[in-house]
Design a protein around this motif. Structure first.
Motif, PDB file in Angstrom:
ATOM      1  N   SER A   1       0.846  -1.194   0.000  1.00 12.10           N
ATOM      2  CA  SER A   1       0.000   0.000   0.000  1.00 12.10           C
ATOM      3  C   SER A   1       0.881   1.242   0.000  1.00 12.10           C
ATOM      4  N   SER A   2       1.162   1.715  -1.203  1.00 13.11           N
ATOM      5  CA  SER A   2       1.951   2.939  -1.326  1.00 13.11           C
ATOM      6  C   SER A   2       1.389   3.762  -2.476  1.00 13.11           C
ATOM      7  N   GLY A   3       1.535   5.064  -2.330  1.00 14.55           N
ATOM      8  CA  GLY A   3       1.049   5.981  -3.345  1.00 14.55           C
ATOM      9  C   GLY A   3       2.004   7.135  -3.492  1.00 14.55           C
ATOM     10  N   GLU A   4       1.511   8.215  -4.043  1.00 16.87           N
ATOM     11  CA  GLU A   4       2.381   9.368  -4.311  1.00 16.87           C
ATOM     12  C   GLU A   4       2.947   9.983  -3.042  1.00 16.87           C
ATOM     13  N   ASN A   5       2.316   9.749  -1.898  1.00 12.32           N
ATOM     14  CA  ASN A   5       2.813  10.282  -0.623  1.00 12.32           C
ATOM     15  C   ASN A   5       3.635   9.268   0.159  1.00 12.32           C
ATOM     16  N   GLY A   6       4.005   8.171  -0.488  1.00 13.95           N
ATOM     17  CA  GLY A   6       4.818   7.159   0.174  1.00 13.95           C
ATOM     18  C   GLY A   6       4.004   5.966   0.649  1.00 13.95           C
ATOM     19  N   VAL A   7       4.610   5.186   1.518  1.00 14.66           N
ATOM     20  CA  VAL A   7       3.980   3.970   2.029  1.00 14.66           C
ATOM     21  C   VAL A   7       2.887   4.332   3.022  1.00 14.66           C
ATOM     22  N   VAL A   8       1.726   3.695   2.868  1.00 11.73           N
ATOM     23  CA  VAL A   8       0.663   3.821   3.871  1.00 11.73           C
ATOM     24  C   VAL A   8       0.973   2.781   4.932  1.00 11.73           C
ATOM     25  N   GLU A   9       1.437   3.264   6.059  1.00 15.93           N
ATOM     26  CA  GLU A   9       1.836   2.399   7.155  1.00 15.93           C
ATOM     27  C   GLU A   9       0.701   2.274   8.159  1.00 15.93           C
ATOM     28  N   GLY A  10       0.710   1.176   8.893  1.00 14.84           N
ATOM     29  CA  GLY A  10      -0.256   1.028   9.966  1.00 14.84           C
ATOM     30  C   GLY A  10      -0.553  -0.415  10.273  1.00 14.84           C
ATOM     31  N   ARG A  11      -1.299  -0.571  11.339  1.00 15.42           N
ATOM     32  CA  ARG A  11      -1.696  -1.894  11.801  1.00 15.42           C
ATOM     33  C   ARG A  11      -3.187  -1.847  12.097  1.00 15.42           C
ATOM     34  N   LEU A  12      -3.931  -2.657  11.367  1.00 18.53           N
ATOM     35  CA  LEU A  12      -5.379  -2.685  11.533  1.00 18.53           C
ATOM     36  C   LEU A  12      -5.745  -3.171  12.922  1.00 18.53           C
ATOM     37  N   GLY A  13      -6.721  -2.496  13.513  1.00 20.51           N
ATOM     38  CA  GLY A  13      -7.137  -2.819  14.859  1.00 20.51           C
ATOM     39  C   GLY A  13      -6.267  -2.172  15.917  1.00 20.51           C
ATOM     40  N   ASP A  14      -5.297  -1.379  15.476  1.00 18.50           N
ATOM     41  CA  ASP A  14      -4.393  -0.703  16.395  1.00 18.50           C
ATOM     42  C   ASP A  14      -4.292   0.767  15.993  1.00 18.50           C
ATOM     43  N   THR A  15      -3.594   1.049  14.883  1.00 22.25           N
ATOM     44  CA  THR A  15      -3.425   2.434  14.433  1.00 22.25           C
ATOM     45  C   THR A  15      -4.303   2.783  13.240  1.00 22.25           C
ATOM     46  N   MET A  16      -5.038   1.814  12.708  1.00 21.87           N
ATOM     47  CA  MET A  16      -5.898   2.038  11.538  1.00 21.87           C
ATOM     48  C   MET A  16      -7.241   1.361  11.736  1.00 21.87           C
ATOM     49  N   ASN A  17      -8.276   1.945  11.093  1.00 21.67           N
ATOM     50  CA  ASN A  17      -9.594   1.316  11.098  1.00 21.67           C
ATOM     51  C   ASN A  17      -9.848   0.646   9.744  1.00 21.67           C
ATOM     52  N   VAL A  18     -10.982  -0.023   9.609  1.00 21.18           N
ATOM     53  CA  VAL A  18     -11.295  -0.777   8.398  1.00 21.18           C
ATOM     54  C   VAL A  18     -11.349   0.130   7.166  1.00 21.18           C
ATOM     55  N   GLN A  19     -11.936   1.294   7.288  1.00 22.20           N
ATOM     56  CA  GLN A  19     -12.011   2.194   6.134  1.00 22.20           C
ATOM     57  C   GLN A  19     -10.613   2.613   5.673  1.00 22.20           C
ATOM     58  N   GLN A  20      -9.755   2.966   6.601  1.00 21.19           N
ATOM     59  CA  GLN A  20      -8.383   3.323   6.245  1.00 21.19           C
ATOM     60  C   GLN A  20      -7.663   2.133   5.612  1.00 21.19           C
ATOM     61  N   GLY A  21      -7.900   0.959   6.132  1.00 22.60           N
ATOM     62  CA  GLY A  21      -7.306  -0.245   5.560  1.00 22.60           C
ATOM     63  C   GLY A  21      -7.813  -0.515   4.155  1.00 22.60           C
ATOM     64  N   GLY A  22      -9.117  -0.300   3.933  1.00 21.16           N
ATOM     65  CA  GLY A  22      -9.679  -0.463   2.592  1.00 21.16           C
ATOM     66  C   GLY A  22      -9.057   0.504   1.602  1.00 21.16           C
ATOM     67  N   ASN A  23      -8.825   1.733   2.047  1.00 25.05           N
ATOM     68  CA  ASN A  23      -8.156   2.713   1.185  1.00 25.05           C
ATOM     69  C   ASN A  23      -6.723   2.271   0.870  1.00 25.05           C
ATOM     70  N   ALA A  24      -6.044   1.701   1.860  1.00 24.31           N
ATOM     71  CA  ALA A  24      -4.694   1.186   1.638  1.00 24.31           C
ATOM     72  C   ALA A  24      -4.724   0.022   0.646  1.00 24.31           C
ATOM     73  N   ALA A  25      -5.746  -0.831   0.733  1.00 27.10           N
ATOM     74  CA  ALA A  25      -5.886  -1.950  -0.205  1.00 27.10           C
ATOM     75  C   ALA A  25      -6.107  -1.437  -1.630  1.00 27.10           C
ATOM     76  N   GLU A  26      -6.835  -0.340  -1.783  1.00 26.87           N
ATOM     77  CA  GLU A  26      -7.004   0.255  -3.117  1.00 26.87           C
ATOM     78  C   GLU A  26      -5.653   0.647  -3.699  1.00 26.87           C
ATOM     79  N   LEU A  27      -4.794   1.260  -2.885  1.00 32.64           N
ATOM     80  CA  LEU A  27      -3.471   1.660  -3.380  1.00 32.64           C
ATOM     81  C   LEU A  27      -2.633   0.441  -3.767  1.00 32.64           C
TER      82      LEU A  27
END
Length: 152
Positions: A42-68
């Motif tokens: 999960s990386s885009g023009e702003n770099g790597v989308v970092e995080g851990r689901l259920g800790d620092t990220m929610n499902v929506q943020q994770g879904g956006n990372a999966a799109e990238l």
């Protein structure tokens, strides 16, 4: 059917330049009419989308990372394998790795970010088999990594 690149633009995306491998592998291999795309994070023009689901990220943020991550897969199909998206016959299989807290159990919902985007841009050709599971960590701290098998 609408051109897949035009559909991507309707979702607000352009195909990124493919990322060079960072270890000892090739990004794409082909056998007959099958394309195998190595795991893309999960990386885009702003770099790597970092995080851990259920800790620092929610499902929506994770879904956006999966799109990238799936955009990076498609980038390798087009630019590394030289296959225009309109020539893709079928997305056969995705494996979606989700960096997750041990108690997080919604990896399948995170993976929907990639799956829904594929169906949105490719229609029925984007429907696929899939495995989604949690892992303790991913390269560069990425939240999501996806590999794919694609018929062309």
């Amino acid at each position: 059917m609408t051109d897949p690149i035009q559909k991507l633009r309707e979702y607000g995306y352009e195909l990124p330049a493919p990322k060079a491998p960072v270890a000892s592998y090739v990004p794409v291999t082909r056998s007959g009419n099958l394309i195998y795309v190595s795991g893309q994070i999960s990386s885009g023009e702003n770099g790597v989308v970092e995080g851990r689901l259920g800790d620092t990220m929610n499902v929506q943020q994770g879904g956006n990372a999966a799109e990238l991550a799936i955009l990076n897969v498609l980038s390798h199909v087009v630019f590394s394998a030289g296959i225009p998206l309109h020539e893709v016959k079928k997305i056969l299989k995705l494996t979606v790795l989700v960096c997750s807290h041990p108690n997080f159990t919604e990896q399948h919902l995170v993976a929907n970010g990639a799956s829904n985007l594929l169906v949105g841009i490719l229609g029925d050709k984007g429907k696929h088999a899939r495995a989604a599971f949690g892992v303790a960590s991913l390269p560069f701290g990425a939240a999501v990594e996806i590999d794919a098998v694609i018929e062309v």
